[in-house]
Enzyme design. Structure first.
Site, mmCIF file in Angstrom:
data_model
loop_
_atom_site.group_PDB
_atom_site.id
_atom_site.type_symbol
_atom_site.label_atom_id
_atom_site.label_comp_id
_atom_site.label_asym_id
_atom_site.label_seq_id
_atom_site.Cartn_x
_atom_site.Cartn_y
_atom_site.Cartn_z
ATOM 1 N N PHE A 230 10.704 -1.890 0.109
ATOM 2 C CA PHE A 230 10.905 -2.538 1.260
ATOM 3 C C PHE A 230 11.844 -3.648 0.755
ATOM 4 O O PHE A 230 11.465 -4.733 1.261
ATOM 5 C CB PHE A 230 9.616 -3.115 1.713
ATOM 6 C CG PHE A 230 8.287 -1.925 1.775
ATOM 7 C CD1 PHE A 230 8.326 -1.238 2.910
ATOM 8 C CD2 PHE A 230 7.575 -1.933 0.973
ATOM 9 C CE1 PHE A 230 7.406 -0.145 3.112
ATOM 10 C CE2 PHE A 230 6.346 -0.811 0.962
ATOM 11 C CZ PHE A 230 6.432 0.059 1.912
ATOM 12 N N ASN A 278 12.314 6.168 2.244
ATOM 13 C CA ASN A 278 10.827 5.893 2.788
ATOM 14 C C ASN A 278 10.237 5.170 1.365
ATOM 15 O O ASN A 278 10.094 6.009 0.424
ATOM 16 C CB ASN A 278 10.114 6.780 3.259
ATOM 17 C CG ASN A 278 8.674 6.397 3.800
ATOM 18 O OD1 ASN A 278 7.955 6.155 3.002
ATOM 19 N ND2 ASN A 278 8.570 5.985 4.940
ATOM 20 N N ALA A 279 9.756 3.923 1.348
ATOM 21 C CA ALA A 279 8.941 3.455 0.146
ATOM 22 C C ALA A 279 8.041 4.193 -0.364
ATOM 23 O O ALA A 279 7.567 4.569 -1.248
ATOM 24 C CB ALA A 279 8.758 1.904 0.338
ATOM 25 N N ASP A 299 6.776 -5.498 -0.769
ATOM 26 C CA ASP A 299 6.742 -6.420 0.221
ATOM 27 C C ASP A 299 7.042 -5.638 1.628
ATOM 28 O O ASP A 299 7.969 -5.688 2.159
ATOM 29 C CB ASP A 299 7.838 -7.323 0.222
ATOM 30 C CG ASP A 299 8.080 -8.531 1.038
ATOM 31 O OD1 ASP A 299 7.024 -8.913 1.592
ATOM 32 O OD2 ASP A 299 9.349 -8.896 1.228
ATOM 33 N N CYS A 339 2.176 -9.526 4.901
ATOM 34 C CA CYS A 339 2.332 -10.729 5.904
ATOM 35 C C CYS A 339 1.479 -10.493 6.984
ATOM 36 O O CYS A 339 1.785 -11.052 8.213
ATOM 37 C CB CYS A 339 3.771 -10.829 6.180
ATOM 38 S SG CYS A 339 4.593 -9.102 6.773
#
Length: 395
Positions: A230, A278-279, A299, A339
């Site tokens: 990300f 795509n992670a 992240d 987050c």
């Protein structure tokens, strides 16, 4: 001196009054016993308890579930809410960041924590972005932009009121220039690394300034072969590249991936390779193929926007961290972040440790971190501690 203007009155329930008096500046509509009689948007109201005793003055929202945002605990005679009031609050927020004057990319105003509820201002060189997530600040953004230009000397102020939080408030989304002309492209630095931002076109307010200190700290600790998932514009990746032999940066957004590769080139980071993918898929592939790294950074974007989506988000976080632990070499470093404001610090750490246990990896917790000094947490309002970063060594 002219007498203070009589304000509309908002009467709270006993529970609401107790919460406000204990330090929470928010009052939801369910704790509003009698709404104020207001006609225009962004009204300032006098807040009283069920007995009529004053609590303070607040911004009132006509449509939002979050009805009141407290501005001051003083009455209108003692502290009238006018342009001079907001200018003083802006000046105070800027003064608190005097120790960060060496930075050209930082948050100047952090909403409730700076006693300017719903107002967020970021600086990138001579450009500012302004976000308003409350009806009261939305109604005042033109005048606030003018004050900010006078106080900072900014050449541009960009309104980035295109975030999903506006939907919750019943506010329309928009992105436009409030001050300045032409393109809003600027340069800022994170340590020795330079980044270019388009304040009108890039995500969020241009960059993720709340992570700058975590980028730099990860760069100090990282070694060997690194994986940054990300990556966005490469904040972590470029920091890692200082001491790592190689960095694979993964970013799904094509435009952001191209910017990350350009940032690596401009900064001479030849050991950074950006993969547009795509992670989740990349991490699953590396796990299956047995590829291992000395340093991994996770992240992801906020996966839990609302409380009802927390269980699904936790499963996604667990999947990412589990596979990251599997892909770490012995004594490898994992920097894992969240987050999501609806996931508190204790819940986040519990998830990370559960993932480590499922991966059968004993771990050392090296550091517990959050956002930088320019993103302070307001005591009494847990929602302002939204960013969590855990630095873990897998044994």
């Amino acid at each position: 001196m002219a007498p203070p203007v009589a304000l509309p009155v908002a009467r709270t329930t006993p529970k609401g009054a107790k919460s406000l008096r204990q330090g929470n500046p928010w009052l939801y509509r369910t704790e509003l016993a009698a709404p104020p009689d207001v006609k225009g948007s962004g009204a300032v109201v006098l807040v009283v308890d069920s007995q009529g005793n004053p609590i303070g003055q607040a911004l009132y929202a006509r449509r939002s579930p979050l009805a009141l945002r407290l501005l001051t605990r003083k009455g209108p005679a003692e502290e009238p809410i006018n342009d001079a009031f907001f200018r003083r609050r802006l000046e105070a927020a800027l003064a608190r960041r005097a120790m960060l004057s060496h930075r050209d990319g930082l948050r100047l105003v952090h909403g409730e924590a700076d006693q300017l509820p719903g107002l967020f201002v970021d600086r990138y060189g001579s450009g500012l972005t302004l976000q308003t997530l409350s009806e009261g600040m939305d109604a005042r953004k033109e005048s606030l932009a003018k004050m900010l230009v006078e106080l900072t000397g900014a050449t541009h102020v960009v309104c980035r009121d295109d975030a999903s939080g506006r939907d919750f408030e019943g506010l329309t989304r928009e992105s436009r220039l409030l001050h300045g002309q032409g393109e809003a492209r600027f340069t800022y630095h994170e340590g020795e690394n330079r980044f270019d931002v388009d304040l009108l076109g890039d995500m969020k307010t241009g960059a993720f300034l709340d992570q700058v200190d975590n980028h730099l700290r990860a760069g100090e600790l990282a070694r060997g072969e690194a994986l940054d998932l990300f990556s966005y514009h490469g904040g972590f990746a470029l920091a890692l590249s200082r001491h790592c032999t190689s960095v694979v940066a993964v970013e799904q957004d094509e435009k952001a991936a191209a910017r990350a590769q350009e940032n690596a080139r401009v900064n001479g980071r030849d050991n950074v390779r950006v993969e547009h993918a795509n992670a989740f898929d990349v991490l699953r592939r590396f796990d299956t193929e047995g590829q291992r790294f000395d340093t991994i950074v996770l992240d992801p974007p906020g996966l839990a926007k609302r409380r009802e989506g927390l269980a699904t988000a936790l499963r996604a976080y667990h999947e990412l961290n589990l596979r990251a632990f599997r892909c770490l070499k012995p004594n490898g470093l994992l920097v894992t972040c969240s987050c999501s404001g609806k996931l508190d610090r204790a819940g986040f750490e519990e998830m990370v440790l559960a993932a480590a246990m499922d991966a059968k990896r004993p771990v050392q917790i090296l550091e517990r971190r959050g956002a930088g000094l320019d993103h302070p947490v307001l005591g009494g309002l847990l929602e302002t501690e939204y960013l969590k970063a855990l630095y873990v060594r897998a044994l």
